[in-house]
Design a protein around this motif. Structure first.
Motif, PDB file in Angstrom:
ATOM      1  N   GLY A   1       8.990   6.775  22.527  1.00 23.14           N
ATOM      2  CA  GLY A   1       9.478   5.565  21.886  1.00 23.14           C
ATOM      3  C   GLY A   1       8.639   5.116  20.717  1.00 23.14           C
ATOM      4  N   LEU A   2       7.429   5.648  20.610  1.00 23.67           N
ATOM      5  CA  LEU A   2       6.548   5.343  19.473  1.00 23.67           C
ATOM      6  C   LEU A   2       5.994   6.639  18.869  1.00 23.67           C
ATOM      7  CD1 LEU A   2       4.472   2.249  20.715  1.00 23.67           C
ATOM      8  CD2 LEU A   2       6.272   2.261  18.977  1.00 23.67           C
ATOM      9  N   ALA A   3       6.763   7.704  18.970  1.00 22.13           N
ATOM     10  CA  ALA A   3       6.246   9.013  18.582  1.00 22.13           C
ATOM     11  C   ALA A   3       5.906   9.100  17.102  1.00 22.13           C
ATOM     12  CB  ALA A   3       7.256  10.106  18.948  1.00 22.13           C
ATOM     13  N   THR A   4       6.775   8.585  16.234  1.00 21.50           N
ATOM     14  CA  THR A   4       6.500   8.720  14.800  1.00 21.50           C
ATOM     15  C   THR A   4       5.390   7.768  14.361  1.00 21.50           C
ATOM     16  OG1 THR A   4       8.355   7.229  14.324  1.00 21.50           O
ATOM     17  CG2 THR A   4       8.791   9.575  14.249  1.00 21.50           C
ATOM     18  N   TYR A   5       5.339   6.593  14.975  1.00 22.19           N
ATOM     19  CA  TYR A   5       4.214   5.680  14.737  1.00 22.19           C
ATOM     20  C   TYR A   5       2.916   6.315  15.227  1.00 22.19           C
ATOM     21  CZ  TYR A   5       1.268   1.507  15.395  1.00 22.19           C
ATOM     22  OH  TYR A   5       0.240   0.601  15.385  1.00 22.19           O
ATOM     23  N   GLY A   6       2.961   6.870  16.438  1.00 25.26           N
ATOM     24  CA  GLY A   6       1.783   7.520  16.996  1.00 25.26           C
ATOM     25  C   GLY A   6       1.329   8.699  16.173  1.00 25.26           C
TER      26      GLY A   6
ATOM     27  N   VAL B   1       0.806  -1.218   0.000  1.00 25.89           N
ATOM     28  CA  VAL B   1       0.000   0.000   0.000  1.00 25.89           C
ATOM     29  C   VAL B   1       0.843   1.273   0.000  1.00 25.89           C
ATOM     30  CG1 VAL B   1      -1.985  -1.135   1.051  1.00 25.89           C
ATOM     31  CG2 VAL B   1      -0.291   0.006   2.517  1.00 25.89           C
ATOM     32  N   GLN B   2       2.178   1.141   0.051  1.00 20.89           N
ATOM     33  CA  GLN B   2       3.025   2.315  -0.171  1.00 20.89           C
ATOM     34  C   GLN B   2       2.882   2.845  -1.587  1.00 20.89           C
ATOM     35  OE1 GLN B   2       7.204   2.323   1.457  1.00 20.89           O
ATOM     36  NE2 GLN B   2       6.809   0.114   1.472  1.00 20.89           N
TER      37      GLN B   2
ATOM     38  N   GLY C   1      -0.184  -2.122   8.251  1.00 17.90           N
ATOM     39  CA  GLY C   1       0.521  -1.170   9.100  1.00 17.90           C
ATOM     40  C   GLY C   1       1.935  -1.613   9.397  1.00 17.90           C
ATOM     41  N   VAL C   2       2.744  -0.648   9.788  1.00 17.34           N
ATOM     42  CA  VAL C   2       4.108  -0.934  10.202  1.00 17.34           C
ATOM     43  C   VAL C   2       4.450  -0.011  11.354  1.00 17.34           C
ATOM     44  CG1 VAL C   2       5.072   0.663   8.483  1.00 17.34           C
ATOM     45  CG2 VAL C   2       6.521  -1.127   9.451  1.00 17.34           C
ATOM     46  N   GLY C   3       5.109  -0.569  12.371  1.00 21.21           N
ATOM     47  CA  GLY C   3       5.519   0.229  13.524  1.00 21.21           C
ATOM     48  C   GLY C   3       6.994   0.018  13.811  1.00 21.21           C
TER      49      GLY C   3
ATOM     50  N   LEU D   1       8.499   5.677   5.984  1.00 16.83           N
ATOM     51  CA  LEU D   1       7.862   4.371   5.799  1.00 16.83           C
ATOM     52  C   LEU D   1       6.576   4.271   6.608  1.00 16.83           C
ATOM     53  CD1 LEU D   1       7.873   1.433   4.768  1.00 16.83           C
ATOM     54  CD2 LEU D   1       9.292   0.850   6.748  1.00 16.83           C
ATOM     55  N   GLN D   2       6.608   4.721   7.850  1.00 22.07           N
ATOM     56  CA  GLN D   2       5.423   4.624   8.700  1.00 22.07           C
ATOM     57  C   GLN D   2       4.292   5.524   8.214  1.00 22.07           C
ATOM     58  OE1 GLN D   2       6.559   3.782  13.134  1.00 22.07           O
ATOM     59  NE2 GLN D   2       8.203   5.024  12.254  1.00 22.07           N
ATOM     60  N   GLN D   3       4.635   6.702   7.709  1.00 21.56           N
ATOM     61  CA  GLN D   3       3.602   7.567   7.156  1.00 21.56           C
ATOM     62  C   GLN D   3       3.024   6.965   5.873  1.00 21.56           C
ATOM     63  OE1 GLN D   3       2.921  10.125   9.287  1.00 21.56           O
ATOM     64  NE2 GLN D   3       4.668   9.266  10.391  1.00 21.56           N
ATOM     65  N   ALA D   4       3.903   6.392   5.051  1.00 21.57           N
ATOM     66  CA  ALA D   4       3.468   5.855   3.763  1.00 21.57           C
ATOM     67  C   ALA D   4       2.525   4.676   3.923  1.00 21.57           C
ATOM     68  CB  ALA D   4       4.681   5.448   2.926  1.00 21.57           C
ATOM     69  N   VAL D   5       2.843   3.767   4.835  1.00 20.15           N
ATOM     70  CA  VAL D   5       2.019   2.567   5.002  1.00 20.15           C
ATOM     71  C   VAL D   5       0.786   2.859   5.845  1.00 20.15           C
ATOM     72  CG1 VAL D   5       1.943   0.230   5.945  1.00 20.15           C
ATOM     73  CG2 VAL D   5       3.979   1.017   4.713  1.00 20.15           C
ATOM     74  N   ASN D   6       0.991   3.471   6.999  1.00 18.60           N
ATOM     75  CA  ASN D   6      -0.100   3.632   7.964  1.00 18.60           C
ATOM     76  C   ASN D   6      -1.110   4.692   7.564  1.00 18.60           C
ATOM     77  OD1 ASN D   6       1.120   1.714   9.687  1.00 18.60           O
ATOM     78  ND2 ASN D   6       2.423   3.281  10.585  1.00 18.60           N
ATOM     79  N   LEU D   7      -0.658   5.757   6.941  1.00 19.11           N
ATOM     80  CA  LEU D   7      -1.540   6.878   6.614  1.00 19.11           C
ATOM     81  C   LEU D   7      -1.839   6.972   5.124  1.00 19.11           C
ATOM     82  CD1 LEU D   7      -3.081   9.477   7.286  1.00 19.11           C
ATOM     83  CD2 LEU D   7      -0.876  10.691   7.205  1.00 19.11           C
TER      84      LEU D   7
END
Length: 226
Positions: free
Chosen positions: A140-145, A54-55, A82-84, A99-105
C-alpha cells in the motif's frame, strides 16, 4: 551564528525540526510550496521564507543561493519536503509514481548537491527525512517506500563520500507520524509518533562529537509489529 535550511519547513516534521533549530540558536531558511502557511511559520520563527517546489531544479538552486546570500553559510540542511500517495502497485498511476520520486528523492538530491560546497566549508550536517517504509515491505506504500529506500541509499553513500570533508549525513526513518500526510491511516494522534520526537533525534545528532557517525535512525511506533 550557525544557520540551517529546512525544506518542507512550514508544517509537520520539518516545522518541528525548524523550531528545535531556532531554539538551538540557528538562523533559519524555510522552504515550502504553499506560501501562506510558509509565511506564517517563518514569522513565528524569525526565518527567511522561500517559496520553492523541489520538483524543479531551478527552485532548488534558487533556494540554496538565497539562503547563502542571506546567512553567509550553511551548517545544517534538513531535506524534509515530501509527498506520500497510498496505493497498491497495480493501482498506482505513473504520474503518482513520478511525483513521489521527484519530490522525495530527486528534490533532496538536487538541494543537497547545490548545498555541498557550503556544507563542506562548515563541516556541516545533512538530515534526510526518509521513512520506515523504506526499510521494510509496506504493502500500500510500495512506491513511496521505494523513494524513501533510495533516499536511505543516497544518504549512506553521501556520508562515505563526504566523510573526509567533515560533512555528516543521517537518514531518519519514522513510522506513522502525527502529520496531515498520515491522516488516511485512521490512527488517533496519541497513537502516532510526534513530529517533536523526530526533532529531538536531530537535536541529539547535532550534539554528537565529530567522530560519531549515524547513517540511519529508525523510529518505530509503539504497538507496531515491526
Amino acid at each position: 551564528m550557525p544557520s540551517a535550511l529546512v525544506t518542507g519547513g512550514s508544517s509537520g516534521i520539518g516545522l518541528a525540526i525548524a523550531r528545535m533549530l531556532r531554539d538551538e540558536g540557528h538562523a533559519l531558511t524555510l522552504a515550502a510550496r504553499k506560501l501562506e502557511r510558509l509565511e506564517e511559520a517563518a514569522a513565528e520563527l524569525g526565518a527567511t521564507a522561500v517559496a520553492a517546489d523541489v520538483q524543479h531544479e531551478e527552485d532548488c538552486a534558487r533556494l540554496v543561493k538565497t539562503h547563502l546570500e542571506t546567512h553567509g553559510g550553511l551548517d545544517v540542511l534538513v531535506n524534509s519536503a515530501g509527498v506520500g500517495i497510498a496505493g497498491m502497485i497495480g493501482d498506482t498511476t505513473t504520474k503518482h509514481f513520478d511525483l513521489q520520486q521527484a519530490v522525495n528523492l530527486r528534490g533532496a538530491f538536487i538541494v543537497t548537491r547545490e548545498a555541498l560546497p557550503a556544507l563542506r566549508e562548515a563541516k556541516g550536517y545533512v538530515v534526510n527525512l526518509a521513512s520506515i517504509a523504506g526499510t521494510i515491505p509496506t504493502p500500500g506504500l510500495a512506491t513511496y517506500g521505494a523513494a524513501k529506500a533510495a533516499v536511505i541509499s543516497l544518504t549512506r553513500s553521501l556520508a562515505r563520500e563526504e566523510a573526509a570533508a567533515g560533512v555528516r549525513v543521517t537518514a531518519i526513518c519514522p513510522g506513522f507520524v502525527d502529520t496531515p500526510m498520515a491522516s488516511w491511516t485512521g490512527l488517533e494522534a496519541e497513537q502516532m509518533i510526534q513530529p517533536e520526537d523526530c526533532a529531538e533525534i536531530v537535536r541529539s545528532l547535532l550534539r554528537l562529537s565529530p567522530a560519531a557517525r549515524v547513517p540511519l535512525v529508525v523510529i518505530e511506533r509503539a504497538g507496531d509489529d515491526v
